[in-house]
Design an enzyme around this catalytic site. Structure first.
Site, PDB file in Angstrom:
ATOM      1  N   PRO A 289       6.111  -9.072  -4.695  1.00 21.77           N
ATOM      2  CA  PRO A 289       6.589  -9.447  -6.020  1.00 21.77           C
ATOM      3  C   PRO A 289       5.537  -9.033  -7.188  1.00 21.77           C
ATOM      4  O   PRO A 289       4.342  -9.154  -7.123  1.00 21.77           O
ATOM      5  CB  PRO A 289       6.530 -10.858  -6.177  1.00 21.77           C
ATOM      6  CG  PRO A 289       5.766 -11.617  -4.857  1.00 21.77           C
ATOM      7  CD  PRO A 289       5.623 -10.387  -3.979  1.00 21.77           C
ATOM      8  N   GLU A 290       6.187  -8.404  -8.321  1.00 22.78           N
ATOM      9  CA  GLU A 290       5.250  -7.965  -9.457  1.00 22.78           C
ATOM     10  C   GLU A 290       5.774  -8.936 -10.375  1.00 22.78           C
ATOM     11  O   GLU A 290       6.314  -9.958 -10.384  1.00 22.78           O
ATOM     12  CB  GLU A 290       5.536  -6.638  -9.766  1.00 22.78           C
ATOM     13  CG  GLU A 290       5.383  -5.649  -8.680  1.00 22.78           C
ATOM     14  CD  GLU A 290       5.600  -4.054  -8.626  1.00 22.78           C
ATOM     15  OE1 GLU A 290       5.430  -3.850  -9.876  1.00 22.78           O
ATOM     16  OE2 GLU A 290       5.843  -3.399  -7.926  1.00 22.78           O
TER      17      GLU A 290
ATOM     18  N   ARG B 210       3.928 -12.308   6.556  1.00 21.55           N
ATOM     19  CA  ARG B 210       2.803 -11.720   6.994  1.00 21.55           C
ATOM     20  C   ARG B 210       1.638 -12.682   6.482  1.00 21.55           C
ATOM     21  O   ARG B 210       0.603 -12.198   7.297  1.00 21.55           O
ATOM     22  CB  ARG B 210       2.801 -10.538   6.059  1.00 21.55           C
ATOM     23  CG  ARG B 210       3.635  -9.553   6.580  1.00 21.55           C
ATOM     24  CD  ARG B 210       3.579  -8.162   6.051  1.00 21.55           C
ATOM     25  NE  ARG B 210       2.214  -7.629   6.442  1.00 21.55           N
ATOM     26  CZ  ARG B 210       1.719  -6.279   6.048  1.00 21.55           C
ATOM     27  NH1 ARG B 210       2.494  -5.856   5.103  1.00 21.55           N
ATOM     28  NH2 ARG B 210       0.529  -6.177   6.279  1.00 21.55           N
TER      29      ARG B 210
ATOM     30  N   ARG C 111     -11.289   6.060 -16.963  1.00 21.52           N
ATOM     31  CA  ARG C 111     -10.962   6.238 -15.647  1.00 21.52           C
ATOM     32  C   ARG C 111     -10.358   7.729 -15.075  1.00 21.52           C
ATOM     33  O   ARG C 111      -9.839   8.187 -15.953  1.00 21.52           O
ATOM     34  CB  ARG C 111      -9.973   5.178 -15.027  1.00 21.52           C
ATOM     35  CG  ARG C 111     -10.710   4.006 -15.011  1.00 21.52           C
ATOM     36  CD  ARG C 111      -9.507   2.826 -14.656  1.00 21.52           C
ATOM     37  NE  ARG C 111      -9.993   1.505 -14.408  1.00 21.52           N
ATOM     38  CZ  ARG C 111     -10.547   0.546 -15.541  1.00 21.52           C
ATOM     39  NH1 ARG C 111     -10.505   0.823 -16.862  1.00 21.52           N
ATOM     40  NH2 ARG C 111     -11.045  -0.700 -15.051  1.00 21.52           N
TER      41      ARG C 111
END
Ligand SMILES: [Zn+2]
Length: 312
Positions: free
Chosen positions: A2-3, A152, A195
């Protein structure tokens, strides 16, 4: 996993049912999902506490209680929070009888499985108390139960006292929220400039922006017309601004549609999300913008979907 839009959907669903409710007891079936505190202490701290607030920060769910304790939940890969009523056991018995009647008896399958996964055949809003993947059950007043279900077992439940969210490392380092006023183009441009990684990986870095994962990173960069493999440091200012606009628009649209159901996501009432990804998981299909074939590429070991014509 889930985001942000899925977690926001869960938080709104929890808020509607849990505000003002008192926790009667907590039943920890899998102690490994409780982090930083023993399950007994957790049960003791939560008993009798009333829910005063339900909030989201990135992909974290925060339940604020009236005894100055906050419950912090992260669902990770397969975690779910589901409501259940008192009649689950009856629903289980009804299902077992129904399976027997159709000849698909659970007894027959006992050979290959030590436990019967009856939940697979049940309506998703009636998860079973006996479901082996239910790790923790929160019992509220009026018989309402909230299940933390996790196939999981990578999800986490923590307790934090006095609003000290910084005690949770992932929360302490969390970047700004992309929806709302938290994230400016200025700040995003600075993070990108520092980055060297592919912009898609940088968008998924929770220290840069909170809440974006593998699905929405592909969706956002398609909406922005940016090739996900480009190093974030090489993006022009107008491109950074396009990514920020696409981030907000994509996440807001997904929140309105109650998230994406790719594999396991369910809202707390068991409903699936209505957001349909435009490129994610659609390799070989036509790009919704230009009809070119969508391609799957691998970035930092993660499947990424893109249109080679729209995204440059
Ligand atoms: Zn295209």
């Amino acid at each position: 996993m889930p985001e942000l839009p899925e977690v926001e959907t869960i938080v709104r669903g929890l808020r509607g049912r849990l505000m003002g409710r008192t926790i009667r007891s907590v039943n920890v079936r899998t102690p490994a999902v409780i982090r930083g505190v023993g399950p007994r202490l957790l049960m003791r701290r939560l008993r009798g506490a009333c829910v005063e607030g339900v909030e989201r920060r990135g992909k974290y769910i925060l339940l604020r209680l009236d005894n100055r304790v906050d419950v912090i939940i992260h669902l990770r890969m397969t975690g779910q929070l589901l409501f259940g009523a008192d009649d689950w056991d009856r629903a289980a018995d009804a299902l077992t009888s129904a399976l027997r009647a159709t000849g698909d008896s659970p007894d027959k399958r006992r050979g290959d499985k030590s436990r019967i996964d009856r939940s697979a055949s049940l309506p998703s809003r009636s998860p079973l108390v006996r479901d082996p993947y239910v790790r923790v059950v929160f019992h509220f007043d009026d018989g309402l139960r909230l299940l933390f279900r996790d196939v999981r077992r990578l999800g986490e439940i923590r307790l934090v006292a006095d609003g000290d969210w910084g005690a949770v490392p992932g929360l302490r380092r969390l970047g700004p929220e992309p929806v709302g006023r938290g994230l400016s183009a200025e700040r995003l441009a600075r993070s990108f400039a520092r980055r060297r990684a592919a912009v898609k990986s940088v968008l998924m870095d929770q220290r840069v922006v909170a809440g974006i994962g593998n699905i929405y990173a592909s969706e956002i960069l398609h909406a922005a017309g940016i090739d996900p493999r480009r190093p974030s440091a090489g993006l022009r200012r107008d491109e950074v601004e396009r990514i920020l606009r696409a981030t907000r628009a994509t996440l807001r649209r997904a929140i309105r549609r109650l998230g994406t159901t790719f594999r396991d996501f369910r809202g707390p009432e068991g409903a699936v999300g209505g957001y349909k990804p435009r490129v994610y998981g659609r390799a070989g299909e036509a790009c919704p913008a230009c009809r070119q074939e969508i391609r799957r590429v691998t970035i930092a070991g993660r499947s990424t979907y893109m249109c080679p014509r729209c995204q440059t």
